[in-house]
Motif scaffolding. Sequence first.
Motif, PDB file in Angstrom:
ATOM      1  N   VAL A  87       0.855  -1.183   0.000  1.00 38.90           N
ATOM      2  CA  VAL A  87       0.000   0.000   0.000  1.00 38.90           C
ATOM      3  C   VAL A  87       0.889   1.231   0.000  1.00 38.90           C
ATOM      4  N   PHE A  88       0.713   2.104  -0.969  1.00 42.63           N
ATOM      5  CA  PHE A  88       1.533   3.298  -1.080  1.00 42.63           C
ATOM      6  C   PHE A  88       0.715   4.502  -0.617  1.00 42.63           C
ATOM      7  N   LEU A  89       1.364   5.353   0.159  1.00 41.03           N
ATOM      8  CA  LEU A  89       0.696   6.527   0.693  1.00 41.03           C
ATOM      9  C   LEU A  89       0.494   7.581  -0.400  1.00 41.03           C
ATOM     10  N   ALA A  90      -0.503   8.393  -0.202  1.00 40.34           N
ATOM     11  CA  ALA A  90      -0.792   9.477  -1.136  1.00 40.34           C
ATOM     12  C   ALA A  90      -0.472  10.810  -0.484  1.00 40.34           C
ATOM     13  N   VAL A  91       0.014  11.740  -1.279  1.00 36.36           N
ATOM     14  CA  VAL A  91       0.271  13.095  -0.813  1.00 36.36           C
ATOM     15  C   VAL A  91      -0.607  14.030  -1.633  1.00 36.36           C
ATOM     16  N   GLN A  92      -0.836  15.208  -1.118  1.00 38.75           N
ATOM     17  CA  GLN A  92      -1.694  16.174  -1.804  1.00 38.75           C
ATOM     18  C   GLN A  92      -0.858  17.197  -2.550  1.00 38.75           C
ATOM     19  N   CYS A  93      -1.190  17.387  -3.824  1.00 37.03           N
ATOM     20  CA  CYS A  93      -0.494  18.392  -4.625  1.00 37.03           C
ATOM     21  C   CYS A  93      -0.855  19.786  -4.115  1.00 37.03           C
ATOM     22  N   GLU A 113      -0.654  22.537  -5.660  1.00 42.53           N
ATOM     23  CA  GLU A 113      -1.207  23.411  -6.695  1.00 42.53           C
ATOM     24  C   GLU A 113      -2.671  23.110  -6.975  1.00 42.53           C
ATOM     25  N   CYS A 114      -2.991  21.832  -7.258  1.00 43.04           N
ATOM     26  CA  CYS A 114      -4.365  21.493  -7.648  1.00 43.04           C
ATOM     27  C   CYS A 114      -5.134  20.762  -6.561  1.00 43.04           C
ATOM     28  N   GLY A 115      -4.454  20.330  -5.486  1.00 39.00           N
ATOM     29  CA  GLY A 115      -5.142  19.727  -4.353  1.00 39.00           C
ATOM     30  C   GLY A 115      -5.516  18.267  -4.518  1.00 39.00           C
ATOM     31  N   HIS A 116      -5.111  17.615  -5.604  1.00 39.38           N
ATOM     32  CA  HIS A 116      -5.461  16.217  -5.820  1.00 39.38           C
ATOM     33  C   HIS A 116      -4.482  15.292  -5.089  1.00 39.38           C
ATOM     34  N   ASP A 117      -4.963  14.129  -4.680  1.00 43.31           N
ATOM     35  CA  ASP A 117      -4.114  13.130  -4.035  1.00 43.31           C
ATOM     36  C   ASP A 117      -3.274  12.427  -5.089  1.00 43.31           C
ATOM     37  N   VAL A 118      -1.964  12.349  -4.817  1.00 42.71           N
ATOM     38  CA  VAL A 118      -1.009  11.806  -5.780  1.00 42.71           C
ATOM     39  C   VAL A 118      -0.183  10.727  -5.093  1.00 42.71           C
ATOM     40  N   ASP A 119       0.176   9.714  -5.835  1.00 40.31           N
ATOM     41  CA  ASP A 119       1.032   8.645  -5.323  1.00 40.31           C
ATOM     42  C   ASP A 119       2.350   9.246  -4.818  1.00 40.31           C
ATOM     43  N   SER A 120       2.741   8.892  -3.597  1.00 40.59           N
ATOM     44  CA  SER A 120       3.938   9.485  -2.986  1.00 40.59           C
ATOM     45  C   SER A 120       5.220   9.087  -3.706  1.00 40.59           C
ATOM     46  N   ARG A 121       5.165   8.069  -4.578  1.00 44.76           N
ATOM     47  CA  ARG A 121       6.365   7.677  -5.318  1.00 44.76           C
ATOM     48  C   ARG A 121       6.673   8.614  -6.478  1.00 44.76           C
ATOM     49  N   LEU A 122       5.698   9.434  -6.881  1.00 41.84           N
ATOM     50  CA  LEU A 122       5.891  10.333  -8.011  1.00 41.84           C
ATOM     51  C   LEU A 122       6.613  11.603  -7.579  1.00 41.84           C
ATOM     52  N   THR A 123       7.306  12.215  -8.522  1.00 44.93           N
ATOM     53  CA  THR A 123       7.996  13.480  -8.245  1.00 44.93           C
ATOM     54  C   THR A 123       7.209  14.687  -8.733  1.00 44.93           C
ATOM     55  N   ARG A 124       6.288  14.452  -9.682  1.00 42.82           N
ATOM     56  CA  ARG A 124       5.462  15.534 -10.206  1.00 42.82           C
ATOM     57  C   ARG A 124       4.003  15.099 -10.242  1.00 42.82           C
ATOM     58  N   CYS A 125       3.115  16.070 -10.105  1.00 42.20           N
ATOM     59  CA  CYS A 125       1.688  15.787 -10.170  1.00 42.20           C
ATOM     60  C   CYS A 125       1.313  15.434 -11.615  1.00 42.20           C
ATOM     61  N   PRO A 126       0.680  14.289 -11.858  1.00 44.27           N
ATOM     62  CA  PRO A 126       0.325  13.917 -13.234  1.00 44.27           C
ATOM     63  C   PRO A 126      -0.780  14.774 -13.830  1.00 44.27           C
ATOM     64  N   LEU A 127      -1.500  15.549 -12.996  1.00 43.58           N
ATOM     65  CA  LEU A 127      -2.594  16.371 -13.501  1.00 43.58           C
ATOM     66  C   LEU A 127      -2.123  17.754 -13.926  1.00 43.58           C
ATOM     67  N   CYS A 128      -1.394  18.448 -13.022  1.00 43.40           N
ATOM     68  CA  CYS A 128      -0.979  19.821 -13.334  1.00 43.40           C
ATOM     69  C   CYS A 128       0.516  19.946 -13.631  1.00 43.40           C
ATOM     70  N   GLY A 129       1.295  18.890 -13.373  1.00 45.33           N
ATOM     71  CA  GLY A 129       2.714  18.915 -13.718  1.00 45.33           C
ATOM     72  C   GLY A 129       3.622  19.617 -12.737  1.00 45.33           C
ATOM     73  N   VAL A 130       3.083  20.107 -11.612  1.00 44.03           N
ATOM     74  CA  VAL A 130       3.891  20.828 -10.624  1.00 44.03           C
ATOM     75  C   VAL A 130       4.718  19.826  -9.803  1.00 44.03           C
ATOM     76  N   ALA A 131       5.971  20.204  -9.490  1.00 46.14           N
ATOM     77  CA  ALA A 131       6.817  19.346  -8.659  1.00 46.14           C
ATOM     78  C   ALA A 131       6.200  19.194  -7.270  1.00 46.14           C
ATOM     79  N   LEU A 132       6.169  17.964  -6.784  1.00 42.40           N
ATOM     80  CA  LEU A 132       5.563  17.697  -5.479  1.00 42.40           C
ATOM     81  C   LEU A 132       6.507  18.113  -4.365  1.00 42.40           C
TER      82      LEU A 132
END
Length: 233
Positions: A5-11, A13-32
């Motif tokens: 189970v991977f934790l989610a963090v909130q972007c 910029e756009c406030g969406h929950d994103v997989d904590s393994r990612l470095t950028r938000c897949p929706l708005c492209g802002v660095a997490l």
Amino acid sequence: MGTLVFLAVQCAECGHDVDSRLTRCPLCGVALSHCANGESHAYPSYAGYVRRRRRQQLRRLVAFISVSAIIVVVAINLLYQSHGWWSLIVITVIAYSWLTVSDTVLSLKSLMLRLGVQVYALVIAMVILDWRTGLHGWSVDYVIPAILFLSLVGALVGIGISRFYGWKTSEIFGFAVAVTVGALIMLGLSFSPLVKVAWPSQAVACVGVVLLAASAVFLRKEFSQHLREQWHF
């Protein structure tokens, strides 16, 4: 076997929950923020939680002040009706001001979505003000086409700036599409008795269609990305 189970963090910029393994938000492209300085943290920072908490408190405060002001204005209007229902104009201004602060300044939604809400809220406010001041038609004849035209110009400038700096443009296309839909609605109304001066509505509809067509031809990759992300085409 257990399931990972991977934790989610909130972007931020756009406030969406994103997989904590990612470095950028897949929706708005802002660095997490959890990946800043090459470090990855399992939990969002406490400072980010405090900022979101303050935003929520400010939104509640603005809502309380707005509702209180509306109640006072309506009560005064009921007691002194010599000038008709003038409170509707004041309520429109208060409601638009509340939307500006709550859904634009303090919101965690994407910038283009906030601007889209602002455009349509301003259009509705203009129609209400026109109606309460005698329905002279200035809103549908000139003001609303001008708002839509300036919004399309802003979208065009935003696309140019994003191309220069390498920013993500798919959300700007979404904003342009939303404004063009409004322009096409005004185009339809220009053939009805509601609109006395038709050429501003017809002109802004042409500008919107040309902008989207040019984007589809010259920025095919970015435009296709917007269609996939927002419309699932």
